[in-house]
Write a protein that holds these residues in place. Structure first.
Motif, short mmCIF file in Angstrom:
data_model
loop_
_atom_site.label_atom_id
_atom_site.label_comp_id
_atom_site.label_asym_id
_atom_site.label_seq_id
_atom_site.Cartn_x
_atom_site.Cartn_y
_atom_site.Cartn_z
N ARG A 787 0.61 -1.23 -0.03
CA ARG A 787 -0.21 0.21 -0.10
C ARG A 787 0.99 1.40 0.14
O ARG A 787 0.86 2.03 -0.59
N LEU A 788 1.93 1.35 0.18
CA LEU A 788 2.86 2.18 1.02
C LEU A 788 3.74 2.33 -0.12
O LEU A 788 3.70 3.89 -1.16
N MET A 789 3.99 1.39 -1.35
CA MET A 789 4.62 1.10 -3.15
C MET A 789 3.55 2.72 -3.58
O MET A 789 3.82 3.22 -3.95
N ARG A 790 2.35 1.76 -3.01
CA ARG A 790 1.47 2.65 -4.28
C ARG A 790 1.33 4.44 -4.13
O ARG A 790 1.23 5.40 -4.87
N ALA A 791 1.37 4.31 -2.61
CA ALA A 791 0.55 6.21 -2.22
C ALA A 791 2.06 6.16 -1.98
O ALA A 791 2.06 7.81 -1.67
N ALA A 792 3.38 6.37 -3.03
CA ALA A 792 4.89 6.51 -2.13
C ALA A 792 5.14 8.09 -3.30
O ALA A 792 5.88 8.98 -2.91
N ASP A 793 4.74 7.42 -4.56
CA ASP A 793 5.26 9.06 -5.14
C ASP A 793 3.98 10.32 -5.36
O ASP A 793 4.26 11.19 -5.08
#
Length: 964
Positions: A787-793
């Motif tokens: 989930r954090l990877m998806r929100a990182a950008d």
């Protein structure tokens, strides 16, 4: 002349059996009775017959034997001893495991023990019926090739057991009977030999009964023989495919084997049945399905049904609990009036509920089945220990084991209980979610109690032994299991009947462990629990002499004036046949095996005998925990038959049965009703003294003060703090804490000239490290990282958008309110210094950030933080101004809610806070429960304390003066 006798249903079989035997032996020398050999079907029947003989004074007894104990005769010394059932199942388990390893498509490994057990059951049946694997293999399977291919694979496993080695119990029993039959054929005994109480449902028993019937003074006495069934109905019961589930089918098959008809079955004794009319009614209702059209013709020949059913009561309770209470009330009345009463039911849950209900009056029924060993204290303890083998220790599993009454049993258990309670509070408040031996040792060493360190060492060492279990021989598994159980269980583990029975089981498993092979830990746990589930234990209690709980087989023993047939729902009584993974119905019939409906037929026969008692109560629950229930097929037939006979007062009789039952269900309702009505609680709004009201709150609690003031009262005035659950989970609260830690660590390590790619890589590296430290659940770590990877950008774009530089991270500030003894505290996630010198306050959310309207009305966290900055509430930020606040949502749909800040905004929010605090600093202000929750489904930590549910949020709050 036929040597087959019968006794009708409803007759006290043991008593009339003895009466008939005495009548036949009358006029002979007293010692002649000692020459009679009487084979009985159950131990309970033998005890009852012995009691009846003894009740008439000193006299010779016949030789009382059980049909299952024939191998005890010294003349059977040449018959090899039977291999234990446990050993055979262990051997089959290994063979089935090997087959599944080679052909995994045959069945999932989770079915290993079920397959081995059903295969052992099939072997028992084949040996009992005298069916060899060759005979099964010869069955025409042209229409079942796919099913047969699987069956042949498993039959290859069992074939060697039929050819050599020690016989199974069923195989040995058949060998004994065959030897006995051969001996009788060569030298038939001249004394009377009688088989009584058996239906001949198994092939071996039927073989014995045929041999006895051929002896000079041999006789069979059949229980519950239906003398009311017409000859043409008997003649039409030859096909097992349509008649196997009929209660008299076994007698039809026995009579065919003896080449006699129903007219050749004579009455053993002329004792009258309790109600001949009822017997005729029940007999007609149980006719095989192909001939139920006879209801229309023979129904007119029945007697008046009001009289025939005067001894019947029908209870149709709304729930199983109501059914159990009604039964308990009837048994209590029977006990008070000295009436011998029995509850007959295969539903062990129902019988346990009835036993619990009777306990309120101090009545302990005589339960023929005892208690399941797995539910006894030693059984539960051993299951707890087995459940920890090879597993990561969880706090709930640890506390379940430590709180068990057998853990550290014996003298000096006070320290153990004290430390266990303190440990529970520790793990609920601080964790960890997965305690270790090191954690237990360190915690125990920090206690001041003498002996605490030794206690912690003992517990930790035992748990570490269990956690280290891996692939091993069955002998090693059971040795470890027993060693740890004895170390933790104390001196009382193997005491009393349940402990002795458990020890017997463990020792048997150890003795046969060489047949178990190598097992993984989950396989061992499944095996042990399956074996334990088979055990029953009868504990030393003094039951009520007239109140009994019987299984359906004990219905043949009779002897009760009141019989309650409980749990009369389809699927319970009768129990539906178990799915057969080996042979379908036609293949079983062609091979000479019993059909699945055999058990239904046996249960039907038990039902037919039990319902013929002097007084009978039929009970069922119309609903269970899941859905509406279906009446037992026998009860359904009885009711339908009576409904269709208005000329015989069938409908009126059925209505009278139901009305007699409603008397007891109404009494059960009264029994459960409170003595006096309890008024529902009002919506509370407590008003404690001003002096005890909170003098400081965090900005995050102001929303709680607005939405649910009662929660502030409970937490900060009553000092009640919610505990974490026994088994912590990776919930939203933990996810929020972890996210804040990740972003805090990321912001601290920011580099001056860091590229977007490098920042993203560093963010994910920080996330992995923080998750590994604070989140011990691998699945949660993987999900949250994704989930954090998806929100990182999105986060990195927001982070770089305004060019701010963090000046504070998770640092607390505070401001005292003028004119009120109150301090507001706050710890913003992050405060950035923007290029123009103003401040930007940021708060991270794992879900959806609050909207502007929500911030204005309730969620004032960042608005209040901005007001605190304006009032120099944070060290190092004196004289600074806040120009922007942002809630950054990093959930499934990342978004940010940004609100520009001016002096007017902060003054307005501060003025509102002062009014709010001043309001709650007055005597008349109450802390109303759920004053303005966002959603009705909002779950508060203190809803149970405010008794929410007894009142609604539309109710007016009731002010209460408290603490004065």
């Amino acid at each position: 002349m036929s040597k087959v006798f019968g006794l009708a249903a409803g007759i006290d079989f043991p008593a009339i059996l003895v009466a008939g035997l005495r009548a036949r032996m009358a006029g002979q020398a007293p010692e002649a009775m000692a020459g009679v050999t009487l084979y009985l079907n159950t131990q309970r029947m033998r005890r009852r017959v012995t009691e009846i003989f003894a009740a008439s004074g000193a006299a010779y007894l016949p030789r009382l034997r059980l049909v299952t104990d024939l191998g005890q005769d010294m003349l059977m010394a040449g018959v090899p001893a039977a291999v234990s059932g446990l050993r055979r199942r262990l051997e089959l388990t290994q063979l089935v495991a090997g087959l599944l390893a080679k052909e995994p498509d045959l069945a999932p490994r989770a079915a290993l023990y079920d397959l081995a057990d059903s295969l052992a059951t099939l072997m028992d049946e084949m040996q009992g019926e005298g069916v060899t694997p060759d005979r099964v293999a010869a069955v025409d399977v042209s229409e079942h090739s796919a099913h047969w291919a699987r069956t042949k694979a498993f039959l290859r496993i069992v074939t060697p057991f039929f050819q050599d080695g020690a016989p199974d119990a069923q195989a040995r029993q058949r060998m004994v009977v065959e030897r006995l039959v051969a001996r009788w054929a060569a030298n038939p005994p001249q004394e009377p030999v009688i088989v009584a109480g058996s239906t001949g449902s198994r092939g071996t028993t039927a073989l014995l009964m045929q041999a006895v019937a051929s002896l000079p003074q041999g006789a069979l006495v059949l229980p519950g023989f239906d003398f009311d069934m017409p000859p043409d109905v008997w003649d039409r019961m030859g096909d097992a495919m349509t008649a196997e589930d009929h209660p008299q089918f076994r007698y039809k098959r026995l009579m065919d084997a003896l080449d006699i008809g129903p007219a050749d079955v004579r009455v053993w004794h002329d004792a009258a049945v309790p109600d001949a009319g009822r017997n005729k009614l029940v007999s007609l209702s149980l006719r095989p399905a192909p001939v139920t059209d006879q209801w229309l013709t023979e129904g007119e020949g029945l007697p008046d049904l009001l009289a025939a059913t005067s001894g019947l009561t029908l209870i149709e309770a709304q729930t199983p609990r109501a059914e159990a209470l009604a039964i308990a009330l009837m048994l209590r009345e029977a006990a008070e009036n000295g009436v011998r009463a029995a509850l007959v039911s295969p539903d062990r849950m129902l019988t346990r509920q009835v036993t619990a209900a009777l306990d309120r009056w101090g009545i302990m029924p005589d339960d023929s089945a005892g208690r399941p060993l797995a539910l006894s204290p030693p059984g539960r303890f051993l299951r707890h220990v087995a459940g920890l083998m090879g597993r990561k220790l969880t706090s709930d599993a640890l506390l379940a084991l430590l709180k068990h009454p057998l853990t550290m049993s014996g003298g000096g258990r006070g320290l153990h209980l004290k430390l266990t309670r303190e440990l529970e509070l520790e793990v609920r408040r601080k964790g960890p979610a997965f305690p270790t031996g090191a954690h237990l040792r360190n915690w125990a060493k920090g206690r001041k109690d003498e002996g605490a360190a030794d206690w912690g060492e003992a517990i930790a060492a035992a748990l570490e032994d269990l956690a280290g279990a891996g692939v091993a021989d069955l002998a090693d598994h059971i040795a470890l299991h027993r060693h740890v159980a004895e170390r933790l269980g104390g001196v009382e583990l193997w005491e009393k009947e349940a402990g002795q029975k458990a020890l017997e089981l463990v020792e048997e498993l150890q003795a046969e462990a060489d047949a178990g092979g190598v097992l993984e830990v989950p396989d061992y746990r499944d095996l042990f629990e399956a074996i334990l589930a088979r055990g029953e234990v009868r504990e030393s209690v003094t039951p009520h002499p007239d109140i009994m709980i019987w299984g359906t087989l004990e219905a043949r023993v009779a002897g009760a004036e009141l019989v309650i047939l409980g749990g009369l729902n389809d699927g319970i009584w009768p129990k539906l046949p178990e799915p057969d993974p080996w042979l379908n119905r036609k293949m079983r019939k062609d091979a000479g095996l019993l059909l699945p409906e055999r058990q239904i037929g046996l249960s039907a026969h038990d039902y037919q005998q039990a319902i013929a008692a002097p007084r009978v109560v039929l009970t069922r629950a119309t609903r269970n925990a899941e859905a509406e229930t279906v009446p037992s097929r026998w009860l359904n037939r009885l009711m339908n038959l009576m409904e269709g006979l208005p000329a015989k007062n069938g409908k009126r009789a059925l209505g009278a049965m139901r009305e007699r039952g409603r008397v007891w269900t109404r009494r059960a309702v009264v029994l459960e009703a409170p003595v006096a009505p309890v008024a529902p609680a009002h919506r509370p709004s407590p008003r404690p003294p001003v002096g005890v009201r909170p003098r400081r709150l965090a900005v995050t609690k102001i929303a709680t003060l607005i939405r649910d003031p009662y929660a502030i009262y409970a937490r900060y005035i009553l000092r009640l703090f919610p505990l974490d659950p026994l088994r912590p989970e990776a919930d939203a609260a933990l996810r929020g804490q972890v996210l804040h830690k990740i972003l805090e660590e990321f912001a601290k390590g920011r580099l001056a000239e860091e590229t977007r790619e490098a920042a993203k890589a560093r963010l994910m590296a920080v996330a992995e490290a923080v998750l590994l430290e604070y989140t011990p659940w691998p699945a949660a770590r993987a999900l949250w990282l994704a989930r954090l990877m998806r929100a990182a950008d999105f986060f990195l774009s927001f982070d770089a958008q305004r060019g701010g530089v963090p000046v504070t991270l998770e640092e607390k500030g505070r401001v005292a309110l003028a004119g009120v003894d109150f301090t507001l505290e706050g710890t913003p996630d992050r405060i950035d210094r923007l290029p123009d010198g103003s401040l930007h306050i940021i708060d991270y959310k794992t879900g959806t950030p609050p909207t502007e309207a929500q911030q204005k009305a309730f969620d004032k966290q960042l608005l209040l933080a901005a007001a605190m900055v304006a009032r120099d509430g944070f060290k190092g930020l004196e004289g600074s101004e806040v120009s922007l606040i942002s809630y950054v949502g990093l959930g499934s749909n990342p978004k940010a809610e940004e609100t520009p800040i001016t002096e007017a905004v902060t003054d307005e929010v501060w003025e509102g806070l002062c009014k709010l605090v001043a309001h709650y600093m007055t005597e008349g202000a109450g802390y109303t429960a759920r004053r303005a929750v966002m959603k009705e489904r909002f779950a508060g930590d203190y809803d149970h304390l405010s008794r929410y549910g007894e009142w609604e949020t539309t109710d007016d709050p009731v002010a209460e003066e408290v603490g004065r």
